[in-house]
Every structure is written in structure tokens, then in C-alpha cells.
Enzyme design. Structure first.
Site, PDB file in Angstrom:
ATOM      1  N   ARG A  28       0.822  -1.225   0.000  1.00 12.67           N
ATOM      2  CA  ARG A  28       0.000   0.000   0.000  1.00 12.67           C
ATOM      3  C   ARG A  28       0.853   1.272   0.000  1.00 12.67           C
ATOM      4  O   ARG A  28       0.506   2.260   0.649  1.00 12.67           O
ATOM      5  CB  ARG A  28      -0.961   0.029   1.204  1.00 12.67           C
ATOM      6  CG  ARG A  28      -1.991  -1.078   1.223  1.00 12.67           C
ATOM      7  CD  ARG A  28      -3.178  -0.688   0.358  1.00 12.67           C
ATOM      8  NE  ARG A  28      -4.189  -1.728   0.346  1.00 12.67           N
ATOM      9  CZ  ARG A  28      -5.349  -1.667   0.981  1.00 12.67           C
ATOM     10  NH1 ARG A  28      -5.665  -0.605   1.685  1.00 12.67           N
ATOM     11  NH2 ARG A  28      -6.209  -2.640   0.889  1.00 12.67           N
ATOM     12  N   ARG A  32      -3.525   6.617   1.210  1.00  7.39           N
ATOM     13  CA  ARG A  32      -4.035   7.772   1.948  1.00  7.39           C
ATOM     14  C   ARG A  32      -3.050   8.443   2.895  1.00  7.39           C
ATOM     15  O   ARG A  32      -3.286   9.573   3.311  1.00  7.39           O
ATOM     16  CB  ARG A  32      -5.271   7.362   2.739  1.00  7.39           C
ATOM     17  CG  ARG A  32      -6.494   7.226   1.859  1.00  7.39           C
ATOM     18  CD  ARG A  32      -7.626   6.605   2.614  1.00  7.39           C
ATOM     19  NE  ARG A  32      -7.237   5.249   2.994  1.00  7.39           N
ATOM     20  CZ  ARG A  32      -8.012   4.398   3.639  1.00  7.39           C
ATOM     21  NH1 ARG A  32      -9.216   4.780   4.015  1.00  7.39           N
ATOM     22  NH2 ARG A  32      -7.598   3.192   3.925  1.00  7.39           N
ATOM     23  N   ARG A  41      -6.737  11.685  -5.614  1.00  7.09           N
ATOM     24  CA  ARG A  41      -8.030  11.014  -5.452  1.00  7.09           C
ATOM     25  C   ARG A  41      -9.177  12.030  -5.482  1.00  7.09           C
ATOM     26  O   ARG A  41     -10.225  11.783  -6.071  1.00  7.09           O
ATOM     27  CB  ARG A  41      -8.091  10.205  -4.159  1.00  7.09           C
ATOM     28  CG  ARG A  41      -9.281   9.241  -4.209  1.00  7.09           C
ATOM     29  CD  ARG A  41      -9.502   8.489  -2.931  1.00  7.09           C
ATOM     30  NE  ARG A  41      -9.675   9.401  -1.815  1.00  7.09           N
ATOM     31  CZ  ARG A  41     -10.056   9.036  -0.599  1.00  7.09           C
ATOM     32  NH1 ARG A  41     -10.274   7.773  -0.346  1.00  7.09           N
ATOM     33  NH2 ARG A  41     -10.192   9.921   0.358  1.00  7.09           N
ATOM     34  N   ASP A  78      -6.790  -2.471  -7.406  1.00  6.98           N
ATOM     35  CA  ASP A  78      -7.343  -3.155  -6.242  1.00  6.98           C
ATOM     36  C   ASP A  78      -7.623  -4.608  -6.591  1.00  6.98           C
ATOM     37  O   ASP A  78      -7.790  -4.944  -7.768  1.00  6.98           O
ATOM     38  CB  ASP A  78      -8.637  -2.479  -5.771  1.00  6.98           C
ATOM     39  CG  ASP A  78      -8.938  -2.841  -4.321  1.00  6.98           C
ATOM     40  OD1 ASP A  78      -8.353  -2.220  -3.421  1.00  6.98           O
ATOM     41  OD2 ASP A  78      -9.726  -3.785  -4.093  1.00  6.98           O
ATOM     42  N   TYR A 155     -15.176 -11.459  -0.374  1.00 11.01           N
ATOM     43  CA  TYR A 155     -15.909 -10.218  -0.680  1.00 11.01           C
ATOM     44  C   TYR A 155     -17.125 -10.514  -1.559  1.00 11.01           C
ATOM     45  O   TYR A 155     -18.190  -9.933  -1.372  1.00 11.01           O
ATOM     46  CB  TYR A 155     -14.987  -9.190  -1.348  1.00 11.01           C
ATOM     47  CG  TYR A 155     -13.936  -8.668  -0.384  1.00 11.01           C
ATOM     48  CD1 TYR A 155     -14.229  -7.634   0.497  1.00 11.01           C
ATOM     49  CD2 TYR A 155     -12.670  -9.245  -0.319  1.00 11.01           C
ATOM     50  CE1 TYR A 155     -13.284  -7.182   1.410  1.00 11.01           C
ATOM     51  CE2 TYR A 155     -11.715  -8.805   0.580  1.00 11.01           C
ATOM     52  CZ  TYR A 155     -12.025  -7.769   1.450  1.00 11.01           C
ATOM     53  OH  TYR A 155     -11.101  -7.323   2.359  1.00 11.01           O
TER      54      TYR A 155
HETATM   55  O1  CP3 Z   1       0.078  -1.615  -2.499  1.00 12.66           O
HETATM   56  C1  CP3 Z   1      -0.314  -0.675  -3.233  1.00 12.66           C
HETATM   57  O2  CP3 Z   1      -0.004   0.519  -3.038  1.00 12.66           O
HETATM   58  C2  CP3 Z   1      -1.122  -1.029  -4.475  1.00 12.66           C
HETATM   59  C3  CP3 Z   1      -2.521  -0.759  -4.394  1.00 12.66           C
HETATM   60  C4  CP3 Z   1      -3.444  -1.692  -3.609  1.00 12.66           C
HETATM   61  C5  CP3 Z   1      -4.668  -1.225  -3.095  1.00 12.66           C
HETATM   62  N1  CP3 Z   1      -5.346  -2.298  -2.602  1.00 12.66           N
HETATM   63  C6  CP3 Z   1      -5.135   0.169  -3.124  1.00 12.66           C
HETATM   64  C7  CP3 Z   1      -6.228   0.576  -2.239  1.00 12.66           C
HETATM   65  C8  CP3 Z   1      -3.372  -3.056  -3.348  1.00 12.66           C
HETATM   66  C9  CP3 Z   1      -2.242  -4.038  -3.637  1.00 12.66           C
HETATM   67  C10 CP3 Z   1      -4.587  -3.425  -2.715  1.00 12.66           C
HETATM   68  C11 CP3 Z   1      -4.890  -4.806  -2.342  1.00 12.66           C
HETATM   69  C12 CP3 Z   1      -6.107  -5.077  -1.555  1.00 12.66           C
HETATM   70  N2  CP3 Z   1      -7.332  -4.494  -1.667  1.00 12.66           N
HETATM   71  C13 CP3 Z   1      -6.212  -6.111  -0.595  1.00 12.66           C
HETATM   72  C14 CP3 Z   1      -5.135  -7.106  -0.250  1.00 12.66           C
HETATM   73  C15 CP3 Z   1      -4.021  -6.523   0.512  1.00 12.66           C
HETATM   74  C16 CP3 Z   1      -4.349  -6.161   1.935  1.00 12.66           C
HETATM   75  O3  CP3 Z   1      -4.213  -4.981   2.263  1.00 12.66           O
HETATM   76  O4  CP3 Z   1      -4.688  -7.069   2.694  1.00 12.66           O
HETATM   77  C17 CP3 Z   1      -7.518  -6.091  -0.093  1.00 12.66           C
HETATM   78  C18 CP3 Z   1      -8.098  -6.997   0.985  1.00 12.66           C
HETATM   79  C19 CP3 Z   1      -8.225  -5.062  -0.790  1.00 12.66           C
HETATM   80  C20 CP3 Z   1      -9.656  -4.718  -0.668  1.00 12.66           C
HETATM   81  C21 CP3 Z   1      -9.822  -3.316  -0.227  1.00 12.66           C
HETATM   82  N3  CP3 Z   1      -9.540  -2.204  -1.003  1.00 12.66           N
HETATM   83  C22 CP3 Z   1     -10.316  -2.876   1.020  1.00 12.66           C
HETATM   84  C23 CP3 Z   1     -10.732  -3.782   2.156  1.00 12.66           C
HETATM   85  C24 CP3 Z   1     -10.327  -1.475   0.966  1.00 12.66           C
HETATM   86  C25 CP3 Z   1     -10.913  -0.554   1.976  1.00 12.66           C
HETATM   87  C26 CP3 Z   1     -10.080  -0.489   3.202  1.00 12.66           C
HETATM   88  C27 CP3 Z   1      -9.284   0.759   3.176  1.00 12.66           C
HETATM   89  O5  CP3 Z   1      -8.065   0.675   3.390  1.00 12.66           O
HETATM   90  O6  CP3 Z   1      -9.896   1.792   2.957  1.00 12.66           O
HETATM   91  C28 CP3 Z   1      -9.805  -1.081  -0.279  1.00 12.66           C
HETATM   92  C29 CP3 Z   1      -9.580   0.303  -0.753  1.00 12.66           C
HETATM   93  C30 CP3 Z   1      -8.202   0.664  -1.179  1.00 12.66           C
HETATM   94  N4  CP3 Z   1      -7.406  -0.090  -1.980  1.00 12.66           N
HETATM   95  C31 CP3 Z   1      -7.523   1.875  -0.882  1.00 12.66           C
HETATM   96  C32 CP3 Z   1      -6.293   1.837  -1.550  1.00 12.66           C
HETATM   97  C33 CP3 Z   1      -5.240   2.906  -1.601  1.00 12.66           C
HETATM   98  C34 CP3 Z   1      -8.083   3.013  -0.059  1.00 12.66           C
HETATM   99  C35 CP3 Z   1      -8.989   3.785  -0.940  1.00 12.66           C
HETATM  100  C36 CP3 Z   1      -9.086   5.226  -0.550  1.00 12.66           C
HETATM  101  O7  CP3 Z   1      -9.836   5.515   0.388  1.00 12.66           O
HETATM  102  O8  CP3 Z   1      -8.419   6.039  -1.210  1.00 12.66           O
END
Ligand code: CP3
Length: 355
Positions: A28, A32, A41, A78, A155
Site C-alpha cells: 500500500r 491515503r 483522489r 485493487d 468479498y
Molecule cells: O500496495 C499498493 O499501493 C497497491 C494498491 C493496492 C490497493 N489495494 C489500493 C487501495 C493493493 C495491492 C490493494 C490490495 C487489496 N485491496 C487487498 C489485499 C491486501 C491487503 O491490504 O490485505 C484487499 C483486501 C483489498 C480490498 C480493499 N480495497 C479494502 C478492504 C479497501 C478498503 C479499506 C481501506 O483501506 O480503505 C480497499 C480500498 C483501497 N485499496 C484503498 C487503496 C489505496 C483506499 C482507498 C481510498 O480511500 O483512497
């Protein structure tokens, strides 16, 4: 795609080849905690639009690389792009996490699933990958990724994030055949999707299995690891004359790391609940290891962060095959300067482990 790679330390570490220092990136790393990410964003309007606009996805992928001397970039996207492309309806409500509007709840839902074409419904991902490769211009390698079928499946069935996984586990015990059909469909789609990312320019592949750890060891083998193994076996091994290394990450895998080592991957992601020394013993140096600083260490001062980085490096010990990372994604409330302190410490302290 004939740009020569200026820094291939990450790819070499994944293949357990000699490197002068331990490469580092952060799960990640675009997100944010960075004010410039929040600004992009806001420009996009919402998270999904950001993922679907290649220019902007490219911009946020590169943001952490402008700030820090990271050894890898990861595609901004994602794991839920697949259910989105399958037409299940995906929404990200602020503060709520992801929501699937039409979850998969019964045997009939499972047989009627659409298999998206990665070059059609997921074209925006491939466009982002090619654009990022162009903009990186060989600076560092680009990681492509997908979720594990089990994790993406949670999911799809739960309709969003879950605490107890009641629905998908209910399905696993009541109607395992339907769950296997769902996981098998997700596996086929994921193989296609990742091979398209490789064709578009991804130079390493990571599979995120965030929720494999909620399963019993036997169910983990049957419902999660088996499908990740199928994915790894289905991936293109080389692109542009280079091996495309594969990383399998199950959060909280602990004692199951020895089992994961039987999969045809190159590296295993390890979280902070297992010592790297113990993980290294479990894989008997047959795989590279990626991890495993507790992301909460970054709430401490830069001096304390340096001490904890030293402990992780010492825990892996001497020799090749370690990629430094957090044990899970960076938290949104981390001070970006603290991430910088971690990366600096890895680059300064790790050469001593590579002589
Ligand atoms: O690593 C990176 O920078 C690459 C981008 C990336 C994102 N999600 C961006 C994201 C990667 C590799 C993921 C993987 C992901 N997404 C996983 C597996 C890895 C982990 O963290 O366990 C999972 C379970 C998801 C599903 C997901 N996406 C959730 C549960 C959420 C909401 C939770 C949260 O953190 O807000 C997201 C949203 C998400 N994916 C964000 C980002 C930067 C936040 C979105 C935002 O509010 O801008």
C-alpha cells in the site's frame, strides 16, 4: 518494452541471487498516508474512478517513488477489480470499505458467473500497466497483482468486509462443491488477468491472500492454497527475456509457511507474527522471503524505527533472498517521513548482511 532496467535488485532478491543490499518497498505504498495521493483522489472524485483512469493510476503509482528511493513500484489498483468486471457491482463508501451490490449467495449464482476478458472489461488496468512502465523508464521493476481466489471470494459472497465470514464458511461446510466452482472460476479469471498484466509489462507478480488465515489448516490447503498454486502454475514464466518472479502472501500464515513453500512460487510474504528466522528455517532457503516489519513500528520515532529495521534484518540474517517490506499495508495515519526513515535504514544497514 526494451527499456533496460537500471535497478533490478528487487527481482534478483526474489530469485535469491546476490545483491549488494536488501531491496525495499511497502505494501500500500501509494495511498491515503500521502497528501499528494489524497489530492489526486480528490481530482478523480472517488477511488474506483482513480483505478479506472490510467493517467491518474500512473500518477499515484509513481508518487511514493518521487518521495523515497524504493526498489519497486506496485501497480495502483485493487483486488476487487475482478468482481467489478464480473458485474457484481462494486462500491467504496467512505469509511465503510468495499461493498458488493449483487453478492454470490447460492448454487445458481455460481453457475451463471460471467468471465470477463482482461483486455476488454479490465483494459484500464492493462493501459495503466503499460503507461506506468513507460513513465518508470526502467527506474525500478513494476509489480502486478491480484487477490487470491479465497480472499476475493470472501468479498463476493459476504458482500463486503466481514468479521466472522459466516456466509462463505456456511457455503464451505454446506455446499463445498459450489464454493469450489466459484473459486475455480475466480482462478481461471485471475490467471488470464495476471498473464495480461505480464503481457502489458508487469515484471513481478504478487498474490494477496489477506483472509486465508481465517481457515483451519486443512481448509486453507483445500480452499485457498490449492487455488493460489493453480494460479502460479498458470502464469507466464518469462517476459522480455527475464523471469517474472511470483510472490505468495497469506497474512498470518505462520506455521503454514512450510506448506506454501511447496507451491511453485519464488517468494513468500511473511507478516510480523512470525520471525523471519523461523520462516527461513521452515522454507530451508528454497524460497525468498518478503517482510515483515509490524506496520505500527512506523508510529514510533525515526530512531526506534531504525532499531526495529535492524532487528528484522538480523532476524533474516546473512545472505540473499530477503525483500524488506511491512508485514501488511501501511496505515493511513502514518507520518510519511517515518516511512522514509524506514527505507533509509534498510538501505544503510542491510549491506552488512550481503558481504
Ligand atoms: O500496495 C499498493 O499501493 C497497491 C494498491 C493496492 C490497493 N489495494 C489500493 C487501495 C493493493 C495491492 C490493494 C490490495 C487489496 N485491496 C487487498 C489485499 C491486501 C491487503 O491490504 O490485505 C484487499 C483486501 C483489498 C480490498 C480493499 N480495497 C479494502 C478492504 C479497501 C478498503 C479499506 C481501506 O483501506 O480503505 C480497499 C480500498 C483501497 N485499496 C484503498 C487503496 C489505496 C483506499 C482507498 C481510498 O480511500 O483512497
Amino acid at each position: 518494452m526494451n527499456d533496460s532496467l537500471k535497478n533490478d535488485v528487487f527481482l534478483r532478491a526474489l530469485l535469491r541471487q546476490p545483491t549488494p543490499y536488501t531491496p525495499v518497498w511497502m505494501m500500500r505504498q501509494a495511498g491515503r498516508y500521502l497528501p499528494e495521493y489524497r489530492a489526486t483522489r480528490a481530482k478523480a472524485g472517488d477511488f474506483l474512478t482513480l483505478c479506472q483512469t490510467p493517467d491518474l493510476a500512473c500518477e499515484v503509482t509513481l508518487q511514493p517513488l518521487e518521495r523515497y528511493p524504493l526498489d519497486a513500484a506496485i501497480l495502483f489498483s485493487d483486488i476487487l477489480t475482478i468482481p467489478h468486471a464480473m458485474g457484481l457491482g462494486l462500491k467504496f463508501e467512505t469509511g465503510e470499505g468495499p461493498l458488493i451490490e449483487r453478492p454470490i449467495r447460492c448454487a445458481t449464482d455460481v453457475v451463471s458467473l460471467a468471465k470477463p476478458d482482461p483486455n476488454q472489461e479490465l483494459r484500464y488496468v492493462m493501459d495503466a500497466v503499460s503507461l506506468i512502465r513507460k513513465e518508470l523508464n526502467g527506474r525500478v521493476p513494476l509489480i502486478g497483482f491480484a487477490g487470491s481466489p479465497w480472499t476475493v471470494g470472501t468479498y463476493c459472497v459476504e458482500g463486503g468486509s466481514s468479521r466472522d465470514f459466516a456466509r462463505i464458511k456456511g457455503m464451505m461446510y454446506d455446499d463445498p462443491k459450489s464454493l469450489h466452482t466459484l473459486l475455480s472460476t475466480l482462478t481461471d479469471i485471475t490467471i488470464n488477468y495476471l498473464n495480461s498484466q505480464i503481457a502489458a509489462g508487469a515484471q513481478a507478480i504478487m498474490i494477496f491472500d489477506t483472509w486465508g488465515n481465517v481457515l483451519s489448516p486443512a481448509n486453507y490447503r483445500e480452499f485457498s492454497l490449492h487455488y493460489m498454486s493453480r494460479i502460479v502454475d498458470g502464469l507466464q514464466r518469462e517476459a522480455d527475456g527475464r523471469i517474472v518472479p511470483r510472490i505468495v502472501f497469506t497474512k498470518g500464515a505462520g506455521p503454514l509457511i512450510a506448506e506454501i513453500a511447496k507451491v511453485n512460487c519464488d517468494a513468500i510474504g511473511v507478516d510480523w507474527t512470525t520471525d523471519l528466522s523461523e520462516a527461513r528455517r521452515m522454507v530451508s532457503d528454497s524460497k525468498a522471503l518478503q517482510g515483515n516489519l509490524d506496520p505500527c513500528v512506523l508510529y514510533a520515532s525515526p530512531e526506534k524505527i531504525r532499531e526495529q529495521v535492524a532487528k528484522v534484518l538480523a532476524s533474516y540474517g546473512y545472505g540473499n533472498g530477503h525483500v524488506f517490506n511491512l508485514g501488511h499495508g501501511i496505515h493511513p495515519t502514518i507520518n510519511p517521513e517515518h516511512a522514509g526513515a524506514m527505507i533509509k535504514a534498510v538501505h544503510e544497514l542491510s549491506p552488512a548482511f550481503h558481504q
